[in-house]
Design a protein around this motif. Structure first.
Motif, PDB file in Angstrom:
ATOM      1  N   UNK A   1       0.820  -1.217   0.000  1.00 48.20           N
ATOM      2  CA  UNK A   1       0.000   0.000   0.000  1.00 48.20           C
ATOM      3  C   UNK A   1       0.854   1.267   0.000  1.00 48.20           C
ATOM      4  N   UNK A   2       2.133   1.143   0.393  1.00 49.37           N
ATOM      5  CA  UNK A   2       3.024   2.299   0.437  1.00 49.37           C
ATOM      6  C   UNK A   2       3.919   2.377  -0.801  1.00 49.37           C
ATOM      7  N   UNK A   3       3.609   1.582  -1.820  1.00 49.71           N
ATOM      8  CA  UNK A   3       4.372   1.608  -3.069  1.00 49.71           C
ATOM      9  C   UNK A   3       3.798   2.722  -3.948  1.00 49.71           C
ATOM     10  N   UNK A   4       4.130   3.961  -3.586  1.00 46.86           N
ATOM     11  CA  UNK A   4       3.449   5.114  -4.194  1.00 46.86           C
ATOM     12  C   UNK A   4       3.814   5.316  -5.657  1.00 46.86           C
ATOM     13  N   UNK A   5       4.953   4.789  -6.119  1.00 44.62           N
ATOM     14  CA  UNK A   5       5.340   4.951  -7.515  1.00 44.62           C
ATOM     15  C   UNK A   5       4.608   3.992  -8.447  1.00 44.62           C
ATOM     16  N   UNK A   6       4.434   2.734  -8.018  1.00 47.28           N
ATOM     17  CA  UNK A   6       3.987   1.697  -8.942  1.00 47.28           C
ATOM     18  C   UNK A   6       2.585   1.158  -8.678  1.00 47.28           C
ATOM     19  N   UNK A   7       2.013   1.427  -7.497  1.00 44.26           N
ATOM     20  CA  UNK A   7       0.680   0.920  -7.189  1.00 44.26           C
ATOM     21  C   UNK A   7      -0.434   1.579  -8.003  1.00 44.26           C
ATOM     22  N   UNK A   8      -0.461   2.909  -8.167  1.00 44.88           N
ATOM     23  CA  UNK A   8      -1.589   3.538  -8.879  1.00 44.88           C
ATOM     24  C   UNK A   8      -1.865   2.966 -10.269  1.00 44.88           C
ATOM     25  N   UNK A   9      -0.866   2.784 -11.148  1.00 46.04           N
ATOM     26  CA  UNK A   9      -1.193   2.217 -12.464  1.00 46.04           C
ATOM     27  C   UNK A   9      -1.684   0.777 -12.396  1.00 46.04           C
ATOM     28  N   UNK A  10      -1.229   0.022 -11.385  1.00 48.92           N
ATOM     29  CA  UNK A  10      -1.720  -1.353 -11.227  1.00 48.92           C
ATOM     30  C   UNK A  10      -3.204  -1.332 -10.853  1.00 48.92           C
ATOM     31  N   UNK A  11      -3.586  -0.450  -9.947  1.00 44.77           N
ATOM     32  CA  UNK A  11      -4.999  -0.337  -9.572  1.00 44.77           C
ATOM     33  C   UNK A  11      -5.859  -0.001 -10.786  1.00 44.77           C
ATOM     34  N   UNK A  12      -5.375   0.920 -11.602  1.00 40.43           N
ATOM     35  CA  UNK A  12      -6.129   1.303 -12.802  1.00 40.43           C
ATOM     36  C   UNK A  12      -6.286   0.122 -13.750  1.00 40.43           C
ATOM     37  N   UNK A  13      -5.216  -0.641 -13.930  1.00 39.81           N
ATOM     38  CA  UNK A  13      -5.258  -1.788 -14.842  1.00 39.81           C
ATOM     39  C   UNK A  13      -6.227  -2.855 -14.352  1.00 39.81           C
ATOM     40  N   UNK A  14      -6.209  -3.131 -13.055  1.00 34.59           N
ATOM     41  CA  UNK A  14      -7.077  -4.169 -12.487  1.00 34.59           C
ATOM     42  C   UNK A  14      -8.540  -3.739 -12.557  1.00 34.59           C
ATOM     43  N   UNK A  15      -8.801  -2.455 -12.375  1.00 35.52           N
ATOM     44  CA  UNK A  15     -10.182  -1.959 -12.496  1.00 35.52           C
ATOM     45  C   UNK A  15     -10.713  -2.132 -13.913  1.00 35.52           C
ATOM     46  N   UNK A  16      -9.840  -2.009 -14.882  1.00 32.28           N
ATOM     47  CA  UNK A  16     -10.238  -2.149 -16.284  1.00 32.28           C
ATOM     48  C   UNK A  16     -10.371  -3.604 -16.713  1.00 32.28           C
ATOM     49  N   UNK A  17      -9.710  -4.507 -16.008  1.00 31.54           N
ATOM     50  CA  UNK A  17      -9.657  -5.915 -16.413  1.00 31.54           C
ATOM     51  C   UNK A  17      -9.982  -6.791 -15.207  1.00 31.54           C
ATOM     52  N   UNK A  18     -11.233  -7.198 -15.107  1.00 33.35           N
ATOM     53  CA  UNK A  18     -11.724  -7.902 -13.924  1.00 33.35           C
ATOM     54  C   UNK A  18     -11.138  -9.297 -13.763  1.00 33.35           C
ATOM     55  N   UNK A  19     -10.500  -9.841 -14.807  1.00 35.12           N
ATOM     56  CA  UNK A  19      -9.886 -11.158 -14.685  1.00 35.12           C
ATOM     57  C   UNK A  19      -8.584 -11.105 -13.889  1.00 35.12           C
ATOM     58  N   UNK A  20      -8.014  -9.917 -13.749  1.00 34.46           N
ATOM     59  CA  UNK A  20      -6.782  -9.754 -12.986  1.00 34.46           C
ATOM     60  C   UNK A  20      -7.104  -9.594 -11.509  1.00 34.46           C
ATOM     61  N   UNK A  21      -6.216 -10.107 -10.664  1.00 30.44           N
ATOM     62  CA  UNK A  21      -6.418 -10.034  -9.224  1.00 30.44           C
ATOM     63  C   UNK A  21      -5.357  -9.121  -8.604  1.00 30.44           C
ATOM     64  N   UNK A  22      -5.745  -8.423  -7.541  1.00 27.44           N
ATOM     65  CA  UNK A  22      -4.828  -7.534  -6.833  1.00 27.44           C
ATOM     66  C   UNK A  22      -4.944  -7.749  -5.338  1.00 27.44           C
ATOM     67  N   UNK A  23      -3.806  -7.955  -4.699  1.00 28.53           N
ATOM     68  CA  UNK A  23      -3.712  -8.025  -3.245  1.00 28.53           C
ATOM     69  C   UNK A  23      -2.825  -6.877  -2.773  1.00 28.53           C
ATOM     70  N   UNK A  24      -3.411  -5.952  -1.985  1.00 34.72           N
ATOM     71  CA  UNK A  24      -2.651  -4.844  -1.417  1.00 34.72           C
ATOM     72  C   UNK A  24      -2.299  -5.171   0.031  1.00 34.72           C
ATOM     73  N   UNK A  25      -1.040  -5.019   0.371  1.00 40.37           N
ATOM     74  CA  UNK A  25      -0.582  -5.367   1.709  1.00 40.37           C
ATOM     75  C   UNK A  25      -0.327  -4.085   2.507  1.00 40.37           C
ATOM     76  N   UNK A  26      -0.929  -3.991   3.685  1.00 37.96           N
ATOM     77  CA  UNK A  26      -0.762  -2.823   4.536  1.00 37.96           C
ATOM     78  C   UNK A  26       0.644  -2.768   5.126  1.00 37.96           C
ATOM     79  N   UNK A  27       1.075  -1.559   5.464  1.00 42.90           N
ATOM     80  CA  UNK A  27       2.393  -1.335   6.075  1.00 42.90           C
ATOM     81  C   UNK A  27       3.506  -1.983   5.258  1.00 42.90           C
ATOM     82  N   UNK A  28       3.436  -1.783   3.960  1.00 38.93           N
ATOM     83  CA  UNK A  28       4.332  -2.484   3.055  1.00 38.93           C
ATOM     84  C   UNK A  28       4.689  -1.565   1.893  1.00 38.93           C
ATOM     85  N   UNK A  29       5.961  -1.622   1.482  1.00 36.11           N
ATOM     86  CA  UNK A  29       6.421  -0.812   0.371  1.00 36.11           C
ATOM     87  C   UNK A  29       6.569  -1.614  -0.907  1.00 36.11           C
TER      88      UNK A  29
END
Length: 263
Positions: free
Chosen positions: A206-234
């Motif tokens: 969740x603290x991967x501020x450089x690379x997380x935002x585009x991954x979230x956008x991609x997963x929202x566009x493609x429901x077959x992809x899965x995303x696990x966000x880990x708290x207190x983690x870079x």
């Protein structure tokens, strides 16, 4: 051939292959090996110029395509027809390239700290690196990048592991790896159009501020992809939160087989 380590306990079990990030080595998966060996056959590979794969075979125009072919060379040597891939950081680009070129060799993809797009900040870092790569000692640049990508005190272990592993590289190898990042965004966009038929899990801090935002956008566009966000983690989630990373990824692999979840 690239240096590799394998842990085989039962040839009827699935293979899991780990691909590390730039400046790292297969040793950056030290928190995964013990747990994964309980469930799977494990293969760890040092990419060209990293770890114990010291002899470089760079040629003019080499790209992630040639790097991925060296991974396939190891699989062919070991007669591994298909494997689950786990990549971290820049290693996720290698795995995505494999998915495009050799989809039949991949059972599933787990992309940790995934690099799927370079934003303005990342492009600035790459520009800085390309301008200074011939005159600034590569370890100065690498420490700066590690601090910018993993800035918090909770990320210190990840920073230290990657800096220690990067010391095994040399300036020449660093420059060559930097060269393959040129014009990377068009290449990444093409990769992401091609791998959606392969079961894919993104594991991001969740603290991967450089690379997380585009991954979230991609997963929202493609429901077959899965995303696990880990708290207190870079960015390097397999080191920052290894237990969460291991549980999530092992169960994802089990879901792609006829085996029952174990965790």
């Amino acid at each position: 051939m690239l240096y590799y380590r394998q842990y085989t306990n039962d040839y009827t079990k699935p293979w899991v292959t780990f691909i590390h990030g730039a400046g790292g080595s297969s040793n950056t998966f030290f928190k995964q090996i013990k747990e994964f060996r309980k469930h799977f056959n494990v293969l760890l590979i040092d990419l060209r110029g990293h770890g114990k794969s010291k002899k470089s075979r760079w040629q003019k125009g080499d790209s992630f395509l040639q790097i991925s072919e060296e991974v396939i060379e190891v699989l062919d040597h070991l007669k591994i027809n298909q494997t689950h891939f786990i990549g971290v950081s820049l290693g996720t680009i290698v795995v995505q390239t494999l998915a495009q070129k050799y989809p039949d060799r991949i059972s599933s993809m787990i992309l940790g700290g995934a690099v799927i797009k370079f934003n303005v900040r990342t492009k600035f870092l790459l520009t800085l690196g390309n301008l200074g790569k011939y005159i600034i000692p590569y370890m100065w640049l690498y420490r700066l990048f590690a601090w910018i990508i993993m800035p918090k005190s909770a990320h210190s272990k990840s920073r230290n592991v990657f800096v220690d592993q990067a010391k095994k590289m040399c300036q020449k190898e660093f420059i060559r790896w930097f060269s393959v990042t040129r014009a990377i965004n068009p290449f990444l966009r093409k990769l992401q159009r091609d791998f959606f038929n392969i079961p894919t899990l993104f594991v991001m801090g969740e603290e991967d501020y450089l690379f997380l935002p585009p991954v979230k956008d991609l997963v929202e566009e493609n429901k077959d992809l899965k995303l696990e966000c880990i708290k207190n983690c870079g960015h390097v989630c397999n080191i920052d939160q290894p237990e969460h990373f291991n549980n999530t990824t092992i169960n994802f692999i089990y879901k792609q087989t006829s085996l029952k979840e174990v965790l």
